[in-house]
Design an enzyme around this catalytic site. Sequence first.
Site, PDB file in Angstrom:
ATOM      1  CG  ASP A  28      -1.934  -1.151   1.186  1.00  0.00           C
ATOM      2  OD1 ASP A  28      -1.919  -1.931   0.227  1.00  0.00           O
ATOM      3  OD2 ASP A  28      -2.707  -1.276   2.145  1.00  0.00           O
ATOM      4  CE  LYS A 133      -3.548  -4.262   1.330  1.00  0.00           C
ATOM      5  NZ  LYS A 133      -4.228  -3.542   2.371  1.00  0.00           N
ATOM      6  CB  CYS A 166      -2.132  -2.568   5.468  1.00  0.00           C
ATOM      7  SG  CYS A 166      -3.771  -1.828   5.325  1.00  0.00           S
TER       8      CYS A 166
HETATM    9  N1  TIU Z   1      -2.617   0.364   4.324  1.00  0.00           N
HETATM   10  C1  TIU Z   1      -3.054   0.622   5.555  1.00  0.00           C
HETATM   11  O1  TIU Z   1      -2.352   0.453   6.529  1.00  0.00           O
HETATM   12  N2  TIU Z   1      -4.335   1.171   5.663  1.00  0.00           N
HETATM   13  C2  TIU Z   1      -4.727   2.002   6.685  1.00  0.00           C
HETATM   14  O2  TIU Z   1      -5.878   2.430   6.728  1.00  0.00           O
HETATM   15  N3  TIU Z   1      -3.780   2.352   7.580  1.00  0.00           N
HETATM   16  C3  TIU Z   1      -3.901   3.234   8.633  1.00  0.00           C
HETATM   17  O3  TIU Z   1      -2.972   3.323   9.432  1.00  0.00           O
HETATM   18  N4  TIU Z   1      -4.998   3.962   8.753  1.00  0.00           N
END
Ligand code: TIU
Length: 243
Positions: A28, A133, A166
């Site tokens: 991500d 995802k 994530c």
């Molecule tokens: N990719 C991921 O970690 N999504 C989140 O929403 N992370 C946060 O820390 N909010």
Amino acid sequence: MTRPIYTIEAEPYAFELAPEHCALLIIDMQRDFLEAGGFGEMLGNDVSQLRQTIAPNRRLLKIWRGHGWRVIHTREGHRSDLSDLPESKKFRGRGNKRIGDPGPMGRVLVRGEIGHDIIPELYPMAGEPVIDKPGKGAFWATDLHGVLQNAGLRQLIVTGVTTEVCVNTTVREANDRGYECLVPSDCVGSYFPEFQEAGLKMIKAQGGIFGWVSHSDKILAALKQVGRAQKGKSKSNEKQQQS
Ligand code: TIU
């Protein structure tokens, strides 16, 4: 010829890397998390916290690609009709801005929008799978397990953001599916320093309950050492053949 196993200094103990069975899994690294005006900022976070992971990820990615080893990217986000967005996620936080709303980088956390895409510094190359995802874990509601199984992969170097959300969720999912995960601490980032620390501790505690934690310097050092050892070996082979 047996392929080299690289021994990487890690906690709670050394990680034996078999690169032909290992993917670099980058979680991500999207504009929505790392740039202003996206999902991260919408949740009240300071996105600059995460940007320090870009340089170490770039360095590791360059070397990993240079060896021709596998790289897989993930992106968190939703279909444009939001049919895969649970209400519980949509309304979480009670903010006045939600997933799917327009923002400076397009509709927040929606596939195909600018903010949803991976930052230019770590952009996928042709042939590198990108796993879209809808959740925090990269295995849930995706074909990642199949992609890894088809390629004979059983180890993952997991990098990206965020450490306690994530990255941690994915490492836990991977661990339950039989993968060995190594997390380089400088290549993962959190909006919260205390969660960065706790997120990494949770992975390596109890004898490595979910996996291993190391640093990209240590991974690169291990790769260089084997490189040197192999060069040394081929030089001594040349000498033996000459004599
Ligand atoms: N990719 C991921 O970690 N999504 C989140 O929403 N992370 C946060 O820390 N909010």
